[in-house]
Scaffold this motif. Structure first.
Motif, PDB file in Angstrom:
ATOM      1  N   ASN A 138       0.870  -1.184   0.000  1.00  0.00           N
ATOM      2  CA  ASN A 138       0.000   0.000   0.000  1.00  0.00           C
ATOM      3  C   ASN A 138       0.910   1.237   0.000  1.00  0.00           C
ATOM      4  O   ASN A 138       1.857   1.312   0.795  1.00  0.00           O
ATOM      5  N   VAL A 139       0.630   2.206  -0.855  1.00  0.00           N
ATOM      6  CA  VAL A 139       1.543   3.352  -0.973  1.00  0.00           C
ATOM      7  C   VAL A 139       1.702   4.089   0.370  1.00  0.00           C
ATOM      8  O   VAL A 139       2.783   4.624   0.656  1.00  0.00           O
ATOM      9  N   SER A 174      -2.862   9.204  -0.886  1.00  0.00           N
ATOM     10  CA  SER A 174      -2.367   8.389   0.234  1.00  0.00           C
ATOM     11  C   SER A 174      -0.886   8.641   0.485  1.00  0.00           C
ATOM     12  O   SER A 174      -0.445   8.710   1.636  1.00  0.00           O
ATOM     13  N   SER A 203      -5.433   9.163  -6.682  1.00  0.00           N
ATOM     14  CA  SER A 203      -5.808   8.424  -5.470  1.00  0.00           C
ATOM     15  C   SER A 203      -4.564   7.926  -4.727  1.00  0.00           C
ATOM     16  O   SER A 203      -4.435   8.097  -3.501  1.00  0.00           O
ATOM     17  N   SER A 204      -3.641   7.325  -5.472  1.00  0.00           N
ATOM     18  CA  SER A 204      -2.413   6.841  -4.812  1.00  0.00           C
ATOM     19  C   SER A 204      -1.611   8.031  -4.282  1.00  0.00           C
ATOM     20  O   SER A 204      -1.035   7.972  -3.197  1.00  0.00           O
ATOM     21  N   LYS A 209     -10.967   6.356   1.916  1.00  0.00           N
ATOM     22  CA  LYS A 209     -10.899   6.820   0.531  1.00  0.00           C
ATOM     23  C   LYS A 209     -12.255   7.412   0.138  1.00  0.00           C
ATOM     24  O   LYS A 209     -13.280   6.739   0.265  1.00  0.00           O
ATOM     25  N   ALA A 241       2.813   2.463  -6.890  1.00  0.00           N
ATOM     26  CA  ALA A 241       1.480   2.429  -7.516  1.00  0.00           C
ATOM     27  C   ALA A 241       1.555   2.209  -9.017  1.00  0.00           C
ATOM     28  O   ALA A 241       0.761   1.452  -9.576  1.00  0.00           O
ATOM     29  N   GLY A 281      -7.414   4.635  -9.544  1.00  0.00           N
ATOM     30  CA  GLY A 281      -7.522   4.485 -10.996  1.00  0.00           C
ATOM     31  C   GLY A 281      -8.487   5.468 -11.615  1.00  0.00           C
ATOM     32  O   GLY A 281      -8.993   5.252 -12.710  1.00  0.00           O
ATOM     33  N   LYS A 326      -5.623   2.138 -14.980  1.00  0.00           N
ATOM     34  CA  LYS A 326      -4.405   2.200 -14.164  1.00  0.00           C
ATOM     35  C   LYS A 326      -3.409   3.135 -14.822  1.00  0.00           C
ATOM     36  O   LYS A 326      -3.178   3.065 -16.037  1.00  0.00           O
ATOM     37  N   THR A 327      -2.803   3.998 -14.013  1.00  0.00           N
ATOM     38  CA  THR A 327      -1.825   4.950 -14.540  1.00  0.00           C
ATOM     39  C   THR A 327      -0.723   4.215 -15.297  1.00  0.00           C
ATOM     40  O   THR A 327      -0.284   4.648 -16.368  1.00  0.00           O
TER      41      THR A 327
END
Ligand SMILES: Nc1ncnc2c1ncn2[C@@H]1O[C@H](COP(=O)(O)OP(=O)(O)O)[C@@H](O)[C@H]1O
Ligand SMILES: N[C@@H](CCOP(=O)(O)O)C(=O)O
Length: 306
Positions: free
Chosen positions: A60-61, A99, A95-96, A85, A131, A90, A180-181
């Motif tokens: 988890n980041v 965090s 989002s990542s 969240k 991520a 995504g 996804k990035t």
């Protein structure tokens, strides 16, 4: 201080022309996180609400960034992390990054403000590596510094805060599909021709100049992307219709938020931003696709104590 609760904003990276180099933070959308010191020296993620994400700290980041900072600072405590969240991973809304930067900010507070914003950005970028495989700074720097930022240089990292014109408001539509990035980065060309490069760097210059001088017309004329958008827009349902409808409703310009699928528009006041929201909404209303819309001022403070 034994516990801290922070708000970490959603962010719009790239801002059309500034691929990997520009971003801004939203005022009203973001994640909440609670960090509590423990005696164990471990990092434990004890709660995640609002998304399905790994609880293992090294996956988890938030855990990745916390472990790095505790090690670097030789901290004599461990951490319990709770993550709430409020928008989906995504989404193209960082989002990542929320965090990662929320963790960098909070751990720094628990360490008594040991690190600068630049150092916090470097820690948070390691969360982005976890991520999406790339140490991108545009989302995390926007979340940590607030407002608009320019990543002036990556090595060494140089972040410049750009003024945010009063009244500038963002409208976002988020179709609920996950991009996804890491995948969206694969469709961006690694080489561009000189003519394209000239147009692109002229637009970055125009955007920054417009933000400095409150020149809304110049901001709008500069929200043009010849590099990522032409290749990524095919991943986003009804992208061209949403963009055209937003501009017809009065937006200064519109484009892909980060790596998508969210689409952002900027407007010169709240009333126009709300009309833009209605126009974007009308495109998706009968499409059968689930989506959310948001209207938000630009966050001038970024990640902050709740
Ligand atoms: N705390 C976290 N918040 C969001 N995503 C996380 C987190 N920890 C790990 N991830 C992973 O990062 C990926 C999402 O990041 P990314 O594709 O960059 O999307 P986003 O633009 O929303 O940050 C997902 O694979 C997700 O499982
Ligand atoms: N510059 C990056 C930004 C990714 O943003 P995200 O919010 O989609 O993670 C890119 O365009 O790949």
């Amino acid at each position: 201080m034994n516990q801290i609760k922070v708000f970490s904003p959603a962010t719009v990276a790239n801002v059309s022309c500034g691929y990997d180099a520009m971003g801004f933070a939203l005022e009203t959308l973001g994640d909440d996180m609670i960090f509590t010191k423990t005696n164990s020296k471990d990092v434990v993620i004890s709660k995640i609400e609002g998304a399905i994400l790994p609880y293992e700290a090294n996956k988890n980041v938030a855990g990745v960034v916390a472990l790095l900072m505790l090690k670097d600072s030789k901290a004599n405590f461990g951490l319990d992390i709770q993550i709430f969240k409020n928008f989906k991973p995504g989404s193209g809304l960082g989002s990542s990054a929320a965090s990662a930067s929320g963790t960098a900010f909070a751990v720094n507070q628990l360490l008594g403000n040991k690190y600068s914003n630049l150092e916090l950005t470097l820690f948070a970028m390691q969360g982005e590596v976890a991520a999406c495989g790339s140490a991108i700074a545009d989302n995390v720097a926007a979340a940590i510094y607030g407002g608009f930022i320019l990543v002036k240089n990556y090595e060494p990292l140089d972040i410049v805060s750009i003024p945010t014109p009063t009244n500038l408001v963002a409208t976002i539509i988020h179709p609920q599909i996950e991009i996804k990035t890491e995948d969206a980065r694969k469709v961006v060309p690694t080489q561009i021709d000189l003519k394209t490069a000239i147009t692109q760097w002229s637009n970055v210059g125009g955007l920054i100049s417009g933000l400095h001088s409150n020149d809304f017309d110049l901001i709008g004329r500069s929200l043009v992307d010849l590099v990522a958008e032409p290749n990524r827009k095919k991943l986003i349902p009804h992208f061209d219709d949403v963009k055209q409808s937003a501009i017809a409703a009065g937006a200064l310009g519109a484009g892909i938020s980060g790596s998508g699928p969210s689409i952002f528009a900027l407007s010169k006041n709240l009333k126009t931003a709300q009309k833009v929201e209605t126009a974007m909404d009308a495109v998706y209303k009968n499409s059968g696709i689930d989506y959310s819309t948001y209207v938000s001022h630009i966050s001038k403070t970024g990640t902050r104590i709740q």
